[in-house]
Design a protein around this motif. Structure first.
Motif, PDB file in Angstrom:
ATOM      1  N   LYS A  22       0.839  -1.223   0.000  1.00 32.98           N
ATOM      2  CA  LYS A  22       0.000   0.000   0.000  1.00 32.98           C
ATOM      3  C   LYS A  22       0.860   1.254   0.000  1.00 32.98           C
ATOM      4  O   LYS A  22       0.457   2.302  -0.499  1.00 32.98           O
ATOM      5  N   LYS A  58       4.018  -3.262  -8.917  1.00 35.13           N
ATOM      6  CA  LYS A  58       3.998  -1.811  -9.146  1.00 35.13           C
ATOM      7  C   LYS A  58       5.271  -1.118  -8.659  1.00 35.13           C
ATOM      8  O   LYS A  58       5.700  -0.120  -9.230  1.00 35.13           O
ATOM      9  N   ALA A  62       9.420   2.683  -3.539  1.00 33.67           N
ATOM     10  CA  ALA A  62       9.306   4.081  -3.980  1.00 33.67           C
ATOM     11  C   ALA A  62      10.110   5.020  -3.092  1.00 33.67           C
ATOM     12  O   ALA A  62       9.805   6.204  -3.005  1.00 33.67           O
ATOM     13  N   ALA A  64      12.757   5.868   0.555  1.00 32.31           N
ATOM     14  CA  ALA A  64      12.651   5.857   2.013  1.00 32.31           C
ATOM     15  C   ALA A  64      11.268   6.387   2.372  1.00 32.31           C
ATOM     16  O   ALA A  64      10.642   7.113   1.590  1.00 32.31           O
ATOM     17  N   ILE A  66       8.818   8.647   3.440  1.00 30.88           N
ATOM     18  CA  ILE A  66       8.809  10.113   3.611  1.00 30.88           C
ATOM     19  C   ILE A  66       8.007  10.494   4.859  1.00 30.88           C
ATOM     20  O   ILE A  66       8.369  11.400   5.608  1.00 30.88           O
ATOM     21  N   LYS A  67       6.927   9.737   5.103  1.00 28.85           N
ATOM     22  CA  LYS A  67       6.063  10.090   6.251  1.00 28.85           C
ATOM     23  C   LYS A  67       6.802   9.853   7.575  1.00 28.85           C
ATOM     24  O   LYS A  67       6.606  10.583   8.539  1.00 28.85           O
ATOM     25  N   PHE A  83      19.612   5.664   8.561  1.00 28.77           N
ATOM     26  CA  PHE A  83      19.980   4.908   7.353  1.00 28.77           C
ATOM     27  C   PHE A  83      21.269   4.096   7.514  1.00 28.77           C
ATOM     28  O   PHE A  83      21.615   3.324   6.621  1.00 28.77           O
ATOM     29  N   GLY A 107      15.517   5.869  -2.131  1.00 28.44           N
ATOM     30  CA  GLY A 107      16.079   4.737  -1.384  1.00 28.44           C
ATOM     31  C   GLY A 107      15.818   3.403  -2.069  1.00 28.44           C
ATOM     32  O   GLY A 107      16.592   2.458  -1.890  1.00 28.44           O
ATOM     33  N   GLU A 110      18.494   3.107  -4.520  1.00 27.64           N
ATOM     34  CA  GLU A 110      19.744   2.899  -3.764  1.00 27.64           C
ATOM     35  C   GLU A 110      19.833   1.474  -3.222  1.00 27.64           C
ATOM     36  O   GLU A 110      20.903   0.861  -3.228  1.00 27.64           O
ATOM     37  N   GLU A 130      15.005  12.836  -4.747  1.00 29.13           N
ATOM     38  CA  GLU A 130      15.033  13.473  -3.423  1.00 29.13           C
ATOM     39  C   GLU A 130      15.055  14.999  -3.501  1.00 29.13           C
ATOM     40  O   GLU A 130      14.543  15.678  -2.623  1.00 29.13           O
ATOM     41  N   ALA A 137      19.964  12.257  -1.918  1.00 26.27           N
ATOM     42  CA  ALA A 137      20.032  10.835  -1.601  1.00 26.27           C
ATOM     43  C   ALA A 137      20.815  10.642  -0.302  1.00 26.27           C
ATOM     44  O   ALA A 137      21.761  11.378  -0.039  1.00 26.27           O
ATOM     45  N   GLY A 138      20.411   9.609   0.483  1.00 25.86           N
ATOM     46  CA  GLY A 138      21.092   9.403   1.771  1.00 25.86           C
ATOM     47  C   GLY A 138      21.504   7.966   2.031  1.00 25.86           C
ATOM     48  O   GLY A 138      22.014   7.642   3.091  1.00 25.86           O
ATOM     49  N   ILE A 139      21.234   7.070   1.061  1.00 26.29           N
ATOM     50  CA  ILE A 139      21.655   5.670   1.258  1.00 26.29           C
ATOM     51  C   ILE A 139      22.616   5.273   0.145  1.00 26.29           C
ATOM     52  O   ILE A 139      22.603   4.145  -0.336  1.00 26.29           O
TER      53      ILE A 139
END
Ligand code: CAA
Length: 256
Positions: A22, A58, A62, A64, A66-67, A83, A107, A110, A130, A137-139
């Motif tokens: 989901k 699908k 998508a 890391a 974000i929420k 991370f 992510g 990544e 990002e 990007a962080g990963i």
């Protein structure tokens, strides 16, 4: 029992499926923890010869979550080194293939690049969006993608946030192969079984040697490779593999 991934086994191959459909498999901390906890013992298990990492039709992932991140402060992110656990996954020594269908963004892209190589479905879409969220990007995206596809295209993708499709990803070397969506999982599982059929210690040093090419100078890398090649003559795998060739029979890399 893990809640954000499923793990199934076919012979010596372990299939890891990201399971937050989901949320398009957005990578939250719980998912990262589960991957490390579940795979760490399997990584050390000599009866496991290859990991396959996949998502849903699908979305591979998508990005890391974000929420989960949106309200965090600099102090919170830095204090827990947000991370950092993903580097444990990258360092697993068992060969790992990413089978990417649908979105592999941020992510997600990544994570795919942390695998030893990527096989993409013709539905795959890759990107590092990002910048659209006010971050980068962080990963490992700026580093791994640049080494994989070169500075010009990596820079373009990180600065524009645009997505590329499977054909463009193949053309620039981000993925090893593109397979029709209906066939990708069969294809990747068979390929993983081939890798898992070889001697695991040899597969491990093969991937380490290829990865050394990103870290070492050519002279150092060539010497490292040659010394490791020499050392493999101390293994059962070399004795058995070469004897089987000479005797015109299939090798048995596991004498038990
Ligand atoms: N984090 C959290 N939730 C996400 C998410 C993410 N990265 N990506 C998608 N979702 C959620 C959506 O919020 C939505 O949830 P709700 O139904 O509760 O609203 C659900 O997944 C389905 O998503 P969409 O309705 O947006 O689906 P779509 O088909 O219209 O669009 C998409 C698909 C283009 C991939 C779009 O979801 C999207 O742009 N996602 C974000 C991509 C992104 O920016 N990724 C980078 C994240 S930051 C990062 O990864 C940093 C790093 O370096 C590690």
């Amino acid at each position: 029992m893990p809640e954000n991934i499923t793990i199934t086994r076919e012979g010596r191959v372990v299939l890891v499926t990201l399971n937050r459909p989901k949320q398009l498999n957005a990578l939250n901390s719980a998912l990262a923890r589960e991957i490390i906890q579940e795979l760490a013992p399997l990584d050390r298990d000599p009866s496991v010869g290859c990991f396959v990492l996949t998502g849903s039709e699908k979305a591979f992932a998508a990005g890391a979550d974000i929420k989960e991140m949106s309200d965090k402060s600099y102090d919170e992110m830095a204090e827990i080194d947000f991370f950092a656990e993903w580097e444990i996954f990258a360092k697993f020594r068992t060969p790992k293939i990413a089978a990417v269908r649908g979105f592999a963004l941020g992510g997600g892209c990544e994570l795919a690049m942390m695998c030893d190589y990527i096989i993409a479905s013709d539905t795959a879409k890759f990107g590092q969006p990002e910048i659209k969220l006010g971050v980068i990007a962080g990963i490992g995206g700026t580093q791994r993608m640049t080494k994989l596809i070169g500075r010009a295209k990596s820079m373009q993708l990180h600065l524009t946030g645009r997505m590329i499709d499977a054909a463009e990803a193949l053309e620039c070397g981000l993925v090893a192969q593109v397979i029709p969506d209906a066939e990708i999982m069969d294809h990747v599982m068979k390929e993983a079984a081939t890798i898992a059929g070889y001697a695991k210690p040899v597969a491990q040093v093969a991937r380490e040697a290829v990865n050394r090419a990103e870290e070492l100078s050519l002279a150092e890398g060539l010497l490292w490779e040659r010394r490791v090649f020499h050392s493999l003559f101390a293994t059962h795998a070399q004795k058995e593999g070469m004897a089987a060739f000479v005797e015109k029979r299939a090798p048995n890399f596991r004498p038990d």
